[in-house]
Design a protein around this motif. Structure first.
Motif, PDB file in Angstrom:
ATOM      1  N   LYS A 116       0.462   2.256 -11.493  1.00  0.00           N
ATOM      2  CA  LYS A 116       0.418   1.445 -10.274  1.00  0.00           C
ATOM      3  C   LYS A 116       0.087   2.263  -9.032  1.00  0.00           C
ATOM      4  O   LYS A 116       0.165   1.756  -7.922  1.00  0.00           O
TER       5      LYS A 116
ATOM      6  N   GLU B 218       0.837  -1.210   0.000  1.00  0.00           N
ATOM      7  CA  GLU B 218       0.000   0.000   0.000  1.00  0.00           C
ATOM      8  C   GLU B 218       0.866   1.252   0.000  1.00  0.00           C
ATOM      9  O   GLU B 218       0.579   2.227  -0.709  1.00  0.00           O
ATOM     10  N   ALA B 219       1.954   1.229   0.804  1.00  0.00           N
ATOM     11  CA  ALA B 219       2.832   2.406   0.872  1.00  0.00           C
ATOM     12  C   ALA B 219       3.541   2.631  -0.466  1.00  0.00           C
ATOM     13  O   ALA B 219       3.694   3.766  -0.916  1.00  0.00           O
ATOM     14  N   ASP B 220       3.956   1.531  -1.126  1.00  0.00           N
ATOM     15  CA  ASP B 220       4.659   1.655  -2.402  1.00  0.00           C
ATOM     16  C   ASP B 220       3.737   2.208  -3.488  1.00  0.00           C
ATOM     17  O   ASP B 220       4.198   2.848  -4.438  1.00  0.00           O
ATOM     18  N   GLU B 221       2.439   1.920  -3.353  1.00  0.00           N
ATOM     19  CA  GLU B 221       1.485   2.387  -4.370  1.00  0.00           C
ATOM     20  C   GLU B 221       0.877   3.734  -4.015  1.00  0.00           C
ATOM     21  O   GLU B 221      -0.035   4.197  -4.693  1.00  0.00           O
ATOM     22  N   THR B 222       1.375   4.372  -2.948  1.00  0.00           N
ATOM     23  CA  THR B 222       0.861   5.676  -2.555  1.00  0.00           C
ATOM     24  C   THR B 222       1.802   6.770  -3.028  1.00  0.00           C
ATOM     25  O   THR B 222       3.001   6.735  -2.749  1.00  0.00           O
TER      26      THR B 222
ATOM     27  N   ALA C 279      -3.120   5.316  -4.349  1.00  0.00           N
ATOM     28  CA  ALA C 279      -3.479   6.290  -3.317  1.00  0.00           C
ATOM     29  C   ALA C 279      -2.537   7.476  -3.419  1.00  0.00           C
ATOM     30  O   ALA C 279      -1.450   7.362  -3.953  1.00  0.00           O
TER      31      ALA C 279
END
Lengths: 169, 72
Positions: free
Chosen positions: B39, A164-168, B42
């Motif tokens: 990708k 989740e952090a990598d995709e934020t 958020a």
């Protein structure tokens, strides 16, 4: 890179070296123990001359159990080395590969708990000696397996958070 | 994902490259490639604030809702 990750990389390097040494020791033991076991069959008369006297049957059972312990111990050491190398390569402990290695270590610890005494009992039975006082199930390794599996679940959750952090942005 | 990042359009209007935007906003190279490959799932308000401040645009200018039912 944060200070924590820098420390983790450093500790992973040292841990990797230590486990490589342990792996080497296990490989040597896994090689030497069956050779010694074979020698007890090839040269039984030599053992008769030793003081204090050696019970050949117990020695053979112990060497057989030691072989099993060394082989499984080598496998555990290998996966721990691989886990540390994955952590250093990707600069994060929260990867599927690390979780998989932890689960394998937990499974191998369970195998170790049961395989070593069972091999010892079988070898003692074949050598016609009593093994009840020599080999018993070590519940500590079973508890260690539980702890390592619990750790793998924690790291698995960490992997989801990392994704989740990598995709934020 | 129905929300699409249209950052490239606003950057083209402002004649700003992705590397220049990344330098000004403080986006890492990893996130740079993640934008290009779609990708991103958020965005932090602080990053959105920095992007809008740098590009002098509104948040609605860089996001677009695409109804996936109509595309099917």
């Amino acid at each position: 890179m944060s200070d924590t990750l820098t420390k983790l990389n450093k500790m992973s390097r040292y841990g990797g070296w230590a486990m490589k040494v342990a792996l080497a020791v296990m490989i040597v033991a896994a090689t030497a123990a069956p050779i010694a076991l074979a020698a007890t069959y090839a040269f039984p008369d030599i053992l008769n001359d030793i003081d204090p006297p050696v019970v050949i049957g117990e020695l053979r059972a112990t060497l057989a159990a030691l072989t099993a312990a060394a082989v499984i111990g080598a496998a555990i050491s290998y996966y721990i080395v691989r886990m540390f190398e994955n952590i250093r390569r990707h600069n994060t402990p929260f990867r599927e590969e690390v979780v998989e290695d932890l689960r394998l270590v937990a499974k191998l610890l369970i195998v170790f708990t049961f395989a070593v005494p069972i091999v010892g009992w079988i070898a003692a039975w074949l050598a016609d000696v009593s093994a009840e006082s020599i080999f018993e199930f070590n519940l500590l390794t079973l508890f260690a397996a539980f702890l390592v599996y619990l750790l793998s679940l924690i790291f698995s959750y960490g992997t989801e958070l990392q994704k989740e952090a990598d995709e934020t942005l | 994902m129905a929300i699409v990042l249209r950052l490239d359009r606003v950057m083209a209007d402002r004649k700003m490259s992705l590397n220049e935007l990344a330098d000004r906003v403080g986006i890492s190279n990893v996130n740079l490639s993640n934008i290009k490959t779609g990708k991103i799932s958020a965005i932090r308000f602080s990053t959105l604030n920095a992007i809008c401040s740098t590009l002098k645009c509104q948040p609605g200018d860089i996001f677009e809702y695409v109804d996936e039912g109509q595309n099917g």
